[in-house]
Scaffold this motif. Structure first.
Motif, mmCIF file in Angstrom:
data_model
loop_
_atom_site.group_PDB
_atom_site.id
_atom_site.type_symbol
_atom_site.label_atom_id
_atom_site.label_comp_id
_atom_site.label_asym_id
_atom_site.label_seq_id
_atom_site.Cartn_x
_atom_site.Cartn_y
_atom_site.Cartn_z
ATOM 1 N N VAL B 83 1.041 -1.275 -0.143
ATOM 2 C CA VAL B 83 -0.167 -0.083 0.156
ATOM 3 C C VAL B 83 0.845 1.179 -0.106
ATOM 4 O O VAL B 83 1.940 1.232 0.421
ATOM 5 C CB VAL B 83 -0.806 0.105 1.535
ATOM 6 C CG1 VAL B 83 -2.039 -1.052 1.358
ATOM 7 C CG2 VAL B 83 -0.182 0.152 2.445
ATOM 8 N N PHE B 85 0.095 5.057 1.147
ATOM 9 C CA PHE B 85 -1.062 6.084 1.583
ATOM 10 C C PHE B 85 -0.278 7.319 1.965
ATOM 11 O O PHE B 85 -0.946 8.552 1.859
ATOM 12 C CB PHE B 85 -1.171 5.722 3.279
ATOM 13 C CG PHE B 85 -2.169 4.313 3.290
ATOM 14 C CD1 PHE B 85 -2.555 3.765 2.020
ATOM 15 C CD2 PHE B 85 -2.024 3.616 4.520
ATOM 16 C CE1 PHE B 85 -3.375 2.547 2.079
ATOM 17 C CE2 PHE B 85 -2.570 2.552 4.368
ATOM 18 C CZ PHE B 85 -3.389 1.907 3.543
ATOM 19 N N GLY B 114 -8.055 10.899 -0.552
ATOM 20 C CA GLY B 114 -7.598 9.844 -1.040
ATOM 21 C C GLY B 114 -6.618 9.882 -2.002
ATOM 22 O O GLY B 114 -5.410 10.542 -1.714
ATOM 23 N N PHE B 116 -5.079 7.137 -2.486
ATOM 24 C CA PHE B 116 -4.240 6.064 -1.707
ATOM 25 C C PHE B 116 -4.108 4.974 -2.882
ATOM 26 O O PHE B 116 -5.164 4.564 -3.691
ATOM 27 C CB PHE B 116 -5.090 5.531 -0.706
ATOM 28 C CG PHE B 116 -5.291 6.444 0.434
ATOM 29 C CD1 PHE B 116 -4.309 7.285 0.948
ATOM 30 C CD2 PHE B 116 -6.673 6.699 0.670
ATOM 31 C CE1 PHE B 116 -4.583 8.164 2.001
ATOM 32 C CE2 PHE B 116 -6.874 7.600 1.683
ATOM 33 C CZ PHE B 116 -5.885 8.412 2.188
ATOM 34 N N ALA B 129 -10.810 6.129 -0.196
ATOM 35 C CA ALA B 129 -10.598 5.926 1.410
ATOM 36 C C ALA B 129 -10.289 4.419 1.568
ATOM 37 O O ALA B 129 -10.300 3.496 0.341
ATOM 38 C CB ALA B 129 -11.679 6.267 2.102
ATOM 39 N N VAL B 130 -9.670 4.038 2.708
ATOM 40 C CA VAL B 130 -9.330 2.784 2.988
ATOM 41 C C VAL B 130 -9.821 2.130 4.404
ATOM 42 O O VAL B 130 -9.699 3.132 5.338
ATOM 43 C CB VAL B 130 -7.897 2.414 2.804
ATOM 44 C CG1 VAL B 130 -7.286 1.116 3.149
ATOM 45 C CG2 VAL B 130 -7.220 2.766 1.513
ATOM 46 N N ILE B 132 -8.981 -0.703 7.013
ATOM 47 C CA ILE B 132 -7.996 -1.925 7.303
ATOM 48 C C ILE B 132 -8.639 -2.811 8.185
ATOM 49 O O ILE B 132 -9.039 -2.462 9.232
ATOM 50 C CB ILE B 132 -6.358 -1.371 7.855
ATOM 51 C CG1 ILE B 132 -5.730 -0.427 6.769
ATOM 52 C CG2 ILE B 132 -5.655 -2.612 8.242
ATOM 53 C CD1 ILE B 132 -4.809 0.300 7.430
ATOM 54 N N PHE B 294 1.479 -2.440 6.437
ATOM 55 C CA PHE B 294 1.216 -0.950 6.529
ATOM 56 C C PHE B 294 2.440 -0.314 7.494
ATOM 57 O O PHE B 294 2.434 1.024 7.775
ATOM 58 C CB PHE B 294 0.116 -0.977 7.467
ATOM 59 C CG PHE B 294 -0.993 -1.682 6.927
ATOM 60 C CD1 PHE B 294 -1.511 -1.407 5.694
ATOM 61 C CD2 PHE B 294 -1.621 -2.867 7.567
ATOM 62 C CE1 PHE B 294 -2.713 -1.870 4.975
ATOM 63 C CE2 PHE B 294 -2.805 -3.431 6.779
ATOM 64 C CZ PHE B 294 -3.206 -3.197 5.581
ATOM 65 N N GLN B 297 3.742 3.448 6.941
ATOM 66 C CA GLN B 297 2.610 3.995 5.967
ATOM 67 C C GLN B 297 1.577 4.713 6.930
ATOM 68 O O GLN B 297 1.026 5.891 6.930
ATOM 69 C CB GLN B 297 1.809 3.003 5.249
ATOM 70 C CG GLN B 297 2.462 2.234 4.451
ATOM 71 C CD GLN B 297 2.981 3.419 3.022
ATOM 72 O OE1 GLN B 297 2.187 4.174 2.675
ATOM 73 N NE2 GLN B 297 4.182 3.177 2.420
ATOM 74 N N ILE B 298 1.368 3.955 8.124
ATOM 75 C CA ILE B 298 0.500 4.619 9.195
ATOM 76 C C ILE B 298 1.229 4.199 10.711
ATOM 77 O O ILE B 298 2.092 3.544 10.474
ATOM 78 C CB ILE B 298 -1.031 3.906 9.311
ATOM 79 C CG1 ILE B 298 -0.718 2.216 9.357
ATOM 80 C CG2 ILE B 298 -1.656 4.354 8.096
ATOM 81 C CD1 ILE B 298 -2.140 1.725 9.619
ATOM 82 N N THR B 315 -7.074 6.131 11.234
ATOM 83 C CA THR B 315 -5.624 6.085 11.701
ATOM 84 C C THR B 315 -4.833 7.149 11.777
ATOM 85 O O THR B 315 -5.410 8.337 11.603
ATOM 86 C CB THR B 315 -4.915 4.850 10.732
ATOM 87 O OG1 THR B 315 -4.905 5.666 9.431
ATOM 88 C CG2 THR B 315 -5.822 3.816 10.680
ATOM 89 N N VAL B 320 -7.847 6.844 6.028
ATOM 90 C CA VAL B 320 -7.601 5.427 6.089
ATOM 91 C C VAL B 320 -7.924 5.211 7.489
ATOM 92 O O VAL B 320 -7.612 5.754 8.599
ATOM 93 C CB VAL B 320 -5.920 5.123 6.250
ATOM 94 C CG1 VAL B 320 -5.745 3.826 6.292
ATOM 95 C CG2 VAL B 320 -5.479 5.680 4.624
#
Lengths: 106, 357
Positions: B83, B85, B114, B116, B129-130, B132, B294, B297-298, B315, B320
């Motif tokens: 991913v 982001f 987004g 993303f 948008a995502v 998880i 991830f 990324q987050i 997040t 996300v």
């Protein structure tokens, strides 16, 4: 897709001129339910190619699963010339099985 | 560009898909490596409201999936491998500044919801948008011979493989609900089930403990660890090597449990270890979140769980969201996962709406 049994295994798999991918499964097994349709798809995609697909219900057949040491399901065994050449346990990616099949029939 | 991509197919993912599909977001859901999630390897689910007689885990997940599909969620069998982001691609009309609420940090890249990127099977999807919902997976013991004997007596699924242990002896490692559930289930087939636990008390809920304790086929081995699995030479499990747990009672200089590499096991074995003959080994020693892709990324916590902002499912990256066991290390129930999956879908829907301005 062949339905394999302890009775027809010799003829359909061990004596087969083509390699055979055998799916050992049972109705109570969650991951088997995921892999069932994947193997069906593969069987359709490989129709006409020199490879066969079969599934064996381990609840109804015990001699063959025990002969090949199946102690976890789903287990997939690739047979060639009557011998197991590859064995995969658990949920497998379709692409991974494709790769193995392609390597075997080339 | 997609509106919403949901990653994961347990109760959180499917519930998010049901809500998002009903909100006309036409979400894509990627099922991942363990479609249906942890419930696919459980037996009876007796605490999911609405099923007074209980339901099996796999049956419950089939219903979840059907319900998501009914409202138009696109469920794909692929596995998300990567991913991105942080660097959303430029949008034609970027808006600067705040997100859905005034307290949130500015939108990354200042784009309209987004941009993303999500890769599944080498294919890249762009989404506004995502969510998880990748859940957690059962931990293994991490022993070399455990890996070698996987599918040859070492099993990751008691409900699938219990059948192969008719009149045999099996070992279950762990002291939580899963360990109790699996040991109790395995007594349907096995003649003897040893539960090996590294402490002298169980973490399992009372009802599960009592069920296991009452079962005449189950024997507990306390303050003990499995440090090796035997049988690699003959191609199936023949026994396990047990060693006193370094945690309880404390041993001077005892290694931390996390460091139980085969070498440490070897070193520990002197004198106090013993072999327990058995035919099967089931580990139920907890879970780890499926969040590796991830990382970077987050924000993740030290154990790898997704960090969400207080009071929401968002997040560290706006747009996300996350729900289920990849966030929750405390409750870890099907019903709580479904609950936070629902929250994530509602949060995502509102956030996307706010982006429309």
């Amino acid at each position: 897709m062949l339905t394999l049994t302890d009775q027809n295994f010799q003829t359909e798999v061990l004596n087969s001129k083509k390699p055979v991918l055998v799916d050992f499964w049972a109705p109570w097994c969650g991951p088997c339910k995921i892999m069932g349709p994947v193997v069906e798809e593969l069987a359709k995609e490989y129709a006409g190619k020199p490879v066969k697909f079969g599934k064996m219900n381990v609840d109804e057949n015990s001699a063959i699963p025990s002969k090949f040491g199946v102690m976890s399901i789903p287990t997939f065994i690739l047979f060639k010339d009557g011998k197991p050449v590859e064995q995969f346990v658990g949920v497998q990616k379709k692409e991974y099985l494709q790769k193995k099949l392609d390597a075997l029939i080339k | 560009m997609e509106n919403l991509i949901i990653i994961g197919s347990g109760p959180a993912g499917y519930t998010a898909a049901i809500y998002a599909a009903r909100a006309n977001l036409a979400p894509i859901l990627f099922e991942g490596t363990e479609p249906g999630g942890q419930l696919m390897t459980t037996t009876d689910v007796e605490n999911y409201p609405g099923f007074p007689k209980g339901i099996t885990g796999p049956e419950l997940m089939v219903i979840f999936k059907e319900q998501a599909e009914r409202f138009g969620a696109r469920i794909m069998g692929e596995i998300v491998t990567k991913v991105e982001f942080g660097n959303p691609s430029p949008q034609p009309s970027p808006i600067k500044g705040e997100g859905a609420n005034g307290n949130s940090p500015p939108l990354v890249g200042g784009v309209r919801g987004g941009g993303f990127k999500v890769w599944a099977n080498e294919k890249m999807y762009e989404t506004r948008a995502v969510i998880i919902a990748t859940g957690a997976s059962a931990k293994r013991l991490g022993l070399e011979n455990e890996k070698k004997l996987y599918g040859k007596g070492v099993s990751a699924c008691a409900t699938c493989d219990g059948f192969f242990f008719k009149d045999k002896t099996v070992v279950v490692v762990g002291g939580g609900d899963t360990a109790m559930e699996e040991s109790t289930f395995l007594t349907k087939f096995a003649k003897k089930v040893y539960v090996v636990h590294r402490r002298d008390v169980l973490k399992a809920s009372k009802i599960m403990q009592e069920r296991a304790m009452k079962n005449p086929k189950i024997e507990f081995i306390w303050n003990t660890e499995v440090v090796d699995v035997l049988g690699a030479d003959v191609g199936h499990v023949t026994g396990v090597v047990l060693s006193p747990s370094p945690q309880s009672p404390p041993i001077k200089g005892g290694e931390d449990l996390k460091n139980s590499s085969p070498l440490v096991g070897e070193a520990r074995r002197g004198g106090t270890s013993r072999t327990l003959p058995c035919d099967g080994l089931f580990a139920a020693i907890g879970h780890e979140p499926n969040t590796k892709i991830f990382s970077g990324q987050i924000e993740l916590d030290q154990k790898g769980y997704v960090v969400t902002r207080p009071g929401t499912t968002m997040t560290s990256v706006e747009g996300v969201f996350a729900g289920g066991d990849c966030v929750d290390f405390k409750y870890r129930q099907a019903v709580t996962a479904a609950g936070t999956g629902c929250e994530a879908a509602i949060d995502a829907e509102r956030w996307l709406e706010a982006q429309e301005g």
